[in-house]
Motif scaffolding. Structure first.
Motif, PDB file in Angstrom:
ATOM      1  N   GLU A  73     130.157  92.998  -4.662  1.00 54.96           N
ATOM      2  CA  GLU A  73     130.117  92.491  -3.289  1.00 54.96           C
ATOM      3  C   GLU A  73     129.203  91.270  -3.209  1.00 54.96           C
ATOM      4  OE1 GLU A  73     128.743  93.643   1.258  1.00 54.96           O
ATOM      5  OE2 GLU A  73     128.628  95.192  -0.281  1.00 54.96           O
ATOM      6  N   LEU A  74     128.032  91.348  -3.838  1.00 57.43           N
ATOM      7  CA  LEU A  74     127.079  90.242  -3.814  1.00 57.43           C
ATOM      8  C   LEU A  74     127.679  88.988  -4.454  1.00 57.43           C
ATOM      9  CD1 LEU A  74     124.217  89.314  -3.072  1.00 57.43           C
ATOM     10  CD2 LEU A  74     123.474  90.105  -5.325  1.00 57.43           C
ATOM     11  N   ILE A 112     123.814  89.265   2.382  1.00 61.60           N
ATOM     12  CA  ILE A 112     123.378  88.893   1.025  1.00 61.60           C
ATOM     13  C   ILE A 112     121.955  89.379   0.803  1.00 61.60           C
ATOM     14  CG2 ILE A 112     122.691  86.929  -0.441  1.00 61.60           C
ATOM     15  CD1 ILE A 112     125.206  85.449   0.647  1.00 61.60           C
ATOM     16  N   SER A 113     121.094  89.127   1.755  1.00 61.24           N
ATOM     17  CA  SER A 113     119.691  89.541   1.648  1.00 61.24           C
ATOM     18  C   SER A 113     119.578  91.069   1.548  1.00 61.24           C
ATOM     19  CB  SER A 113     118.930  89.023   2.871  1.00 61.24           C
ATOM     20  OG  SER A 113     117.606  89.419   2.831  1.00 61.24           O
ATOM     21  N   VAL A 148     121.904  93.260   0.496  1.00 61.66           N
ATOM     22  CA  VAL A 148     122.443  93.740  -0.780  1.00 61.66           C
ATOM     23  C   VAL A 148     121.480  93.418  -1.921  1.00 61.66           C
ATOM     24  CG1 VAL A 148     124.329  93.499  -2.461  1.00 61.66           C
ATOM     25  CG2 VAL A 148     124.855  93.696  -0.025  1.00 61.66           C
ATOM     26  N   GLU A 149     120.906  92.213  -1.902  1.00 64.79           N
ATOM     27  CA  GLU A 149     119.934  91.856  -2.944  1.00 64.79           C
ATOM     28  C   GLU A 149     118.754  92.820  -2.933  1.00 64.79           C
ATOM     29  OE1 GLU A 149     120.468  87.037  -3.564  1.00 64.79           O
ATOM     30  OE2 GLU A 149     119.101  87.742  -2.003  1.00 64.79           O
ATOM     31  N   ASN A 150     118.288  93.178  -1.742  1.00 64.65           N
ATOM     32  CA  ASN A 150     117.169  94.110  -1.617  1.00 64.65           C
ATOM     33  C   ASN A 150     117.546  95.498  -2.141  1.00 64.65           C
ATOM     34  OD1 ASN A 150     114.426  94.599  -0.679  1.00 64.65           O
ATOM     35  ND2 ASN A 150     115.395  95.931   0.840  1.00 64.65           N
ATOM     36  N   MET A 151     118.748  95.971  -1.799  1.00 61.07           N
ATOM     37  CA  MET A 151     119.190  97.282  -2.286  1.00 61.07           C
ATOM     38  C   MET A 151     119.287  97.288  -3.805  1.00 61.07           C
ATOM     39  SD  MET A 151     121.934  98.845   0.409  1.00 61.07           S
ATOM     40  CE  MET A 151     122.855  97.407   0.857  1.00 61.07           C
ATOM     41  N   LEU A 152     119.799  96.200  -4.383  1.00 56.19           N
ATOM     42  CA  LEU A 152     119.920  96.129  -5.834  1.00 56.19           C
ATOM     43  C   LEU A 152     118.547  96.020  -6.502  1.00 56.19           C
ATOM     44  CD1 LEU A 152     123.069  93.851  -6.174  1.00 56.19           C
ATOM     45  CD2 LEU A 152     122.881  96.262  -6.805  1.00 56.19           C
ATOM     46  N   ARG A 153     117.639  95.286  -5.874  1.00 55.54           N
ATOM     47  CA  ARG A 153     116.288  95.120  -6.427  1.00 55.54           C
ATOM     48  C   ARG A 153     115.579  96.470  -6.539  1.00 55.54           C
ATOM     49  NH1 ARG A 153     114.280  91.790  -2.740  1.00 55.54           N
ATOM     50  NH2 ARG A 153     115.208  90.009  -3.779  1.00 55.54           N
TER      51      ARG A 153
END
Length: 157
Positions: free
Chosen positions: A19-20, A64-65, A67-72
């Motif tokens: 998704e990202l 985007i922010s 999803v990036e945070n969830m992945l981080r």
């Protein structure tokens, strides 16, 4: 203070990564192009195309922010490392409500990949919270907004 972690299955993490990539490489450039085109239409104060594209850009950048945070802070759960009869994130639990004969099955996943209509419930949901750590054969009282229900776990996969 420790950062919030996002428990998820490896499949759920891959879905977020895909998704990202789509948001950054496809959606973001499309929106930028729409903004450029809309700017050419003249007066921005009365330009609905421009306003719409800017709104979509804001929503996309927020996602985007997020999803990036969830992945981080992703915490990939290895369900196979837990006792095979114990309910954990990544496993599918089947239960029957006391006084009923119809079984219900749900896969317990992290909140980022929750989709109740596909049988995937969040580990933060009342049902999952009550079932986590329990084993096949256990009878569990689940407190839900719709009232309490007692269930017997019939299978864990």
């Amino acid at each position: 203070m420790a950062e919030k972690t996002y428990p998820m299955t490896a499949e759920g993490k891959k879905k977020l990564e895909d998704e990202l990539e789509n948001l950054k490489l496809v959606k973001r450039p499309e929106i930028i192009e729409r903004i450029k085109t809309a700017r050419g239409f003249g007066d921005l104060s009365e330009n609905s195309e421009y306003t719409s594209a800017k709104d979509e850009q804001s929503i996309t950048e927020s996602r985007i922010s997020e999803v990036e945070n969830m992945l981080r802070y992703a915490e990939v759960i290895d369900a196979s490392a837990v006792d095979e009869n114990e309910v954990s994130v990544g496993k599918t639990v089947t239960f029957v409500e006391t006084g009923d004969t119809e079984e219900e099955s749900y896969q317990i996943v992290g909140s980022a990949e929750s989709d109740p209509f596909s049988g995937k419930i969040s580990n933060d949901s009342p049902i999952a919270k009550a079932l986590l750590g329990k084993k096949k054969g256990d009878t569990v009282l689940i407190h839900t907004p719709g009232g309490d229900m007692e269930v017997k776990i019939t299978a864990v996969k």
